[in-house]
Scaffold this motif. Sequence first.
Motif, PDB file in Angstrom:
ATOM      1  N   LEU A  24     -23.526  -3.665   1.041  1.00 19.46           N
ATOM      2  CA  LEU A  24     -22.502  -4.158   1.967  1.00 19.46           C
ATOM      3  C   LEU A  24     -21.919  -5.519   1.564  1.00 19.46           C
ATOM      4  O   LEU A  24     -20.753  -5.609   1.195  1.00 19.46           O
ATOM      5  CB  LEU A  24     -23.072  -4.245   3.395  1.00 19.46           C
ATOM      6  CG  LEU A  24     -23.671  -2.961   3.977  1.00 19.46           C
ATOM      7  CD1 LEU A  24     -24.171  -3.203   5.382  1.00 19.46           C
ATOM      8  CD2 LEU A  24     -22.656  -1.815   3.985  1.00 19.46           C
ATOM      9  N   ASP A  25     -22.728  -6.561   1.612  1.00 23.01           N
ATOM     10  CA  ASP A  25     -22.202  -7.921   1.393  1.00 23.01           C
ATOM     11  C   ASP A  25     -21.476  -8.038   0.051  1.00 23.01           C
ATOM     12  O   ASP A  25     -20.444  -8.693  -0.057  1.00 23.01           O
ATOM     13  CB  ASP A  25     -23.338  -8.962   1.406  1.00 23.01           C
ATOM     14  CG  ASP A  25     -24.222  -8.867   2.639  1.00 23.01           C
ATOM     15  OD1 ASP A  25     -24.746  -7.772   2.904  1.00 23.01           O
ATOM     16  OD2 ASP A  25     -24.395  -9.889   3.330  1.00 23.01           O
ATOM     17  N   ARG A  26     -22.073  -7.417  -0.973  1.00 21.66           N
ATOM     18  CA  ARG A  26     -21.490  -7.507  -2.316  1.00 21.66           C
ATOM     19  C   ARG A  26     -20.029  -7.034  -2.307  1.00 21.66           C
ATOM     20  O   ARG A  26     -19.154  -7.647  -2.905  1.00 21.66           O
ATOM     21  CB  ARG A  26     -22.335  -6.647  -3.268  1.00 21.66           C
ATOM     22  CG  ARG A  26     -22.051  -6.830  -4.750  1.00 21.66           C
ATOM     23  CD  ARG A  26     -23.138  -6.140  -5.568  1.00 21.66           C
ATOM     24  NE  ARG A  26     -23.324  -4.746  -5.185  1.00 21.66           N
ATOM     25  CZ  ARG A  26     -22.953  -3.706  -5.925  1.00 21.66           C
ATOM     26  NH1 ARG A  26     -22.357  -3.889  -7.083  1.00 21.66           N
ATOM     27  NH2 ARG A  26     -23.173  -2.473  -5.510  1.00 21.66           N
ATOM     28  N   HIS A  27     -19.764  -5.943  -1.582  1.00 18.80           N
ATOM     29  CA  HIS A  27     -18.392  -5.420  -1.541  1.00 18.80           C
ATOM     30  C   HIS A  27     -17.495  -6.328  -0.695  1.00 18.80           C
ATOM     31  O   HIS A  27     -16.333  -6.531  -1.025  1.00 18.80           O
ATOM     32  CB  HIS A  27     -18.372  -4.002  -0.956  1.00 18.80           C
ATOM     33  CG  HIS A  27     -19.322  -3.070  -1.643  1.00 18.80           C
ATOM     34  ND1 HIS A  27     -19.433  -2.992  -3.015  1.00 18.80           N
ATOM     35  CD2 HIS A  27     -20.219  -2.179  -1.157  1.00 18.80           C
ATOM     36  CE1 HIS A  27     -20.351  -2.093  -3.323  1.00 18.80           C
ATOM     37  NE2 HIS A  27     -20.837  -1.591  -2.222  1.00 18.80           N
ATOM     38  N   VAL A  28     -18.068  -6.841   0.397  1.00 18.87           N
ATOM     39  CA  VAL A  28     -17.286  -7.731   1.261  1.00 18.87           C
ATOM     40  C   VAL A  28     -16.901  -8.984   0.468  1.00 18.87           C
ATOM     41  O   VAL A  28     -15.749  -9.417   0.490  1.00 18.87           O
ATOM     42  CB  VAL A  28     -18.090  -8.072   2.538  1.00 18.87           C
ATOM     43  CG1 VAL A  28     -17.429  -9.206   3.315  1.00 18.87           C
ATOM     44  CG2 VAL A  28     -18.225  -6.823   3.420  1.00 18.87           C
ATOM     45  N   HIS A  29     -17.867  -9.512  -0.283  1.00 13.31           N
ATOM     46  CA  HIS A  29     -17.560 -10.710  -1.087  1.00 13.31           C
ATOM     47  C   HIS A  29     -16.543 -10.416  -2.183  1.00 13.31           C
ATOM     48  O   HIS A  29     -15.850 -11.307  -2.652  1.00 13.31           O
ATOM     49  CB  HIS A  29     -18.847 -11.284  -1.711  1.00 13.31           C
ATOM     50  CG  HIS A  29     -19.797 -11.783  -0.668  1.00 13.31           C
ATOM     51  ND1 HIS A  29     -21.120 -12.011  -0.896  1.00 13.31           N
ATOM     52  CD2 HIS A  29     -19.593 -12.076   0.648  1.00 13.31           C
ATOM     53  CE1 HIS A  29     -21.703 -12.416   0.220  1.00 13.31           C
ATOM     54  NE2 HIS A  29     -20.788 -12.463   1.166  1.00 13.31           N
ATOM     55  N   ASN A  54     -16.653  -4.477   6.496  1.00 12.70           N
ATOM     56  CA  ASN A  54     -16.848  -5.682   7.324  1.00 12.70           C
ATOM     57  C   ASN A  54     -17.537  -5.354   8.631  1.00 12.70           C
ATOM     58  O   ASN A  54     -18.513  -5.993   9.014  1.00 12.70           O
ATOM     59  CB  ASN A  54     -15.474  -6.277   7.697  1.00 12.70           C
ATOM     60  CG  ASN A  54     -15.045  -7.345   6.722  1.00 12.70           C
ATOM     61  OD1 ASN A  54     -15.888  -7.999   6.112  1.00 12.70           O
ATOM     62  ND2 ASN A  54     -13.740  -7.501   6.562  1.00 12.70           N
ATOM     63  N   GLN A  55     -17.002  -4.330   9.304  1.00 12.52           N
ATOM     64  CA  GLN A  55     -17.556  -3.959  10.613  1.00 12.52           C
ATOM     65  C   GLN A  55     -18.981  -3.434  10.483  1.00 12.52           C
ATOM     66  O   GLN A  55     -19.853  -3.741  11.290  1.00 12.52           O
ATOM     67  CB  GLN A  55     -16.667  -2.894  11.268  1.00 12.52           C
ATOM     68  CG  GLN A  55     -15.299  -3.424  11.664  1.00 12.52           C
ATOM     69  CD  GLN A  55     -14.324  -2.297  11.978  1.00 12.52           C
ATOM     70  OE1 GLN A  55     -14.399  -1.205  11.414  1.00 12.52           O
ATOM     71  NE2 GLN A  55     -13.397  -2.567  12.889  1.00 12.52           N
ATOM     72  N   LEU A  56     -19.196  -2.649   9.452  1.00  9.25           N
ATOM     73  CA  LEU A  56     -20.537  -2.096   9.242  1.00  9.25           C
ATOM     74  C   LEU A  56     -21.531  -3.230   9.018  1.00  9.25           C
ATOM     75  O   LEU A  56     -22.613  -3.259   9.617  1.00  9.25           O
ATOM     76  CB  LEU A  56     -20.513  -1.124   8.046  1.00  9.25           C
ATOM     77  CG  LEU A  56     -21.833  -0.493   7.640  1.00  9.25           C
ATOM     78  CD1 LEU A  56     -22.461   0.301   8.785  1.00  9.25           C
ATOM     79  CD2 LEU A  56     -21.637   0.441   6.432  1.00  9.25           C
TER      80      LEU A  56
END
Length: 686
Positions: free
Chosen positions: A114-119, A144-146
């Motif tokens: 998750l975070d890696r893609h958001v970043h 983001n929501q997930l």
Amino acid sequence: MPAMEEKEELRHVAKGEVQTLGESLNAEEQDLFEASPAFKSSALLSYDQYIAMYNRSLQDPDAFWSEIASEFYWETRWPEENGKVHFENFDVRKGPVKVEWFKGGKTNICYNALDRHVHAGKGDQIAFYWEGNSPGLDASLTYNQLLQQVCQLANFLKDKGVKKGDAVAIYLPMLMELPIAMLACARIGAVHSVIFAGFSAESLAQRVLDCKPKVIITCNAVCRGPKIINLKDIVDEALSISLAHGVSVDSCLTYANEVAMSREKTAWQDGRDIWYQDVISDYATTCDIEWVDAEDPLFLLYTSGSTGKPKGVLHTTGGYMVYTATTFKYAFDYREGDIYWCTADCGWITGHSYVTYGPLLNCAKVVLFEGVPNYPDAGRCWEIVDKYHVSIFYTAPTAIRSLMRAGLEPVKRHSRKSLRVLGSVGEPINPSAWKWYYEVVGDKRCPISDTWWQTETGGFMITPLPGAWPLKPGSATYPFFGVQPALVDENGKEIEGVCNGYLCIKGSWPSTFRTLYGDHARYETTYFAPFKGYYFSGDGCHRDADGYYWLTGRVDDVINVSGHRIGTAEVESALVSHPQCAEAAVVAVDHEVTGQAIYAFVTLKLGVQYSEELRTGLKNAVRHEIGAFAQPAKIHWAPALPKTRSGKIMRRILRKIASKELENLGDISTLADPHVVQELIDLTDV
Ligand code: PRX
């Protein structure tokens, strides 16, 4: 020693099976299906590239997997001692079986998913499209929501005292809260144990007693097809059974699924039960990551084996992450923009590796489906494919066969033009179902990845790579990177070339399971002792002249019904829990739709009469002890069971009687009482 008996039984059963393997395969071995030139030219890998990568993965697994692992985020990189990143002992003769990959490296799979893609600026991209049981009921979440929802739940768990290494039980249907719960556990280093929401209270209790979770996450009820299932009642019963055995679960976080049942109608225990929606939104939408060692446990997943007690298969973090992501990418020829739908439930390994982790690690857009493939009608899957423009569709042969029976119209009324790659998993796919899937569903345009793997292997082991080589209907084709299949004979000797044998694997791959929770001895005796130096899969296999692998089904006492793995011993023990049952023996018979079906021979207590009511009672005993999916299709009355003089049940004979192959019963002279056989035959239709 029970372990020895298990092994002997396995060899005994396997012997007869292996001899008949592959008899009818020859014609199909010639049947080649090539991807179109356009597909091939844009495929991720060509055959030559695969061979080069495969060879390298065997010659230098450390360098091969290190390179791939480096694409992920590691808080601390794993130490490389003389270039080695993994340690394995697969040979019981050389001491305890032990596997480690990237040990000493620190990472977090939730961060990578998750975070890696958001970043990377992809936070607004869809992570999940959720499609409810009834058409028209849907929702979606961006990355983001997930991430925010995962953080909120992770904060709740921390608040309840859940720490790194603690178990959390998850008993949820296919709501988005199910993968959210898995990811929330992973984020804080807790070990999730998802229990398929079709298991009964007894089965759930057995698993709770084994892993002793601090918290259980569930929902009040779910709609499955036309039915409503009250899950909270099952959880309540399971938790009171657990309590009676000394294990108390502090918190029961219950999602109010009001489409299925109102809050008012839900049974409630104050102090323990908490409504999900009442508390979660109060928690912060950010949550610090717990960096864990690559070898720290990620999850436990119980599966069936030859003996009665389910096995807690334990997977760790780093190797599992690297392997599920890589297999997902190559076996489905995944690229950005694909919409991916796997119909499996997260209660099984397919839902762990290829609904949740593998796709999210690739930043894929994933369809989650709450319902069943033929509700409200047999066109539902294709309606969903068109609705979301699904390009990769992954399901089980049993679903394909049941949809096949509904004919062409439900398929043809939907365009399916977005489909690019199809997948199959869970059991051998018969060539006629393969061809229907290929010709009708995929309009001869979509390669089929028939992926062979297991709960224990964590990820795909033998699978086509779309477009890289021609397919043969019913064959899983070639091994994935790093996987060295070996077909061995009953003496444990590896057989080369065209042959039938027991499918074993040499050496480890990153997502090898590391142990059976709390029972490393059973891990060794079940998987590594039957054929020394190898992991034994429990499957029979044929290798043809082109080196293609053809899985032919289990050779131990495991039955595969609709892709669900069920141990005969578990069903037998459920049957004998019925007060009027003296003894039971369960075998598999072939079934047109479910692949195999459960066929039970039952001896009643002295003086008890056969009756239809009793038949229903026995089936209900199995529903009660295991779950509806394990209910026997047939109860065959047995005045006695065919046993050797040493008291061992001869299942080979029972299998023949069940499948009505009476001309070929084999040697019955070793039976303590050979008359039993005729008595059983006479009772076939009673
Ligand atoms: O017998 C094989 C069958 O399913 C077993 C593993 O079951 P489970 O651990 O529940 O995992 C199912 C999903 C991976 C195997 O031992 N099996 C799985 N995939 C295939 C298969 N048999 C033939 N072909 C397959 N593609």
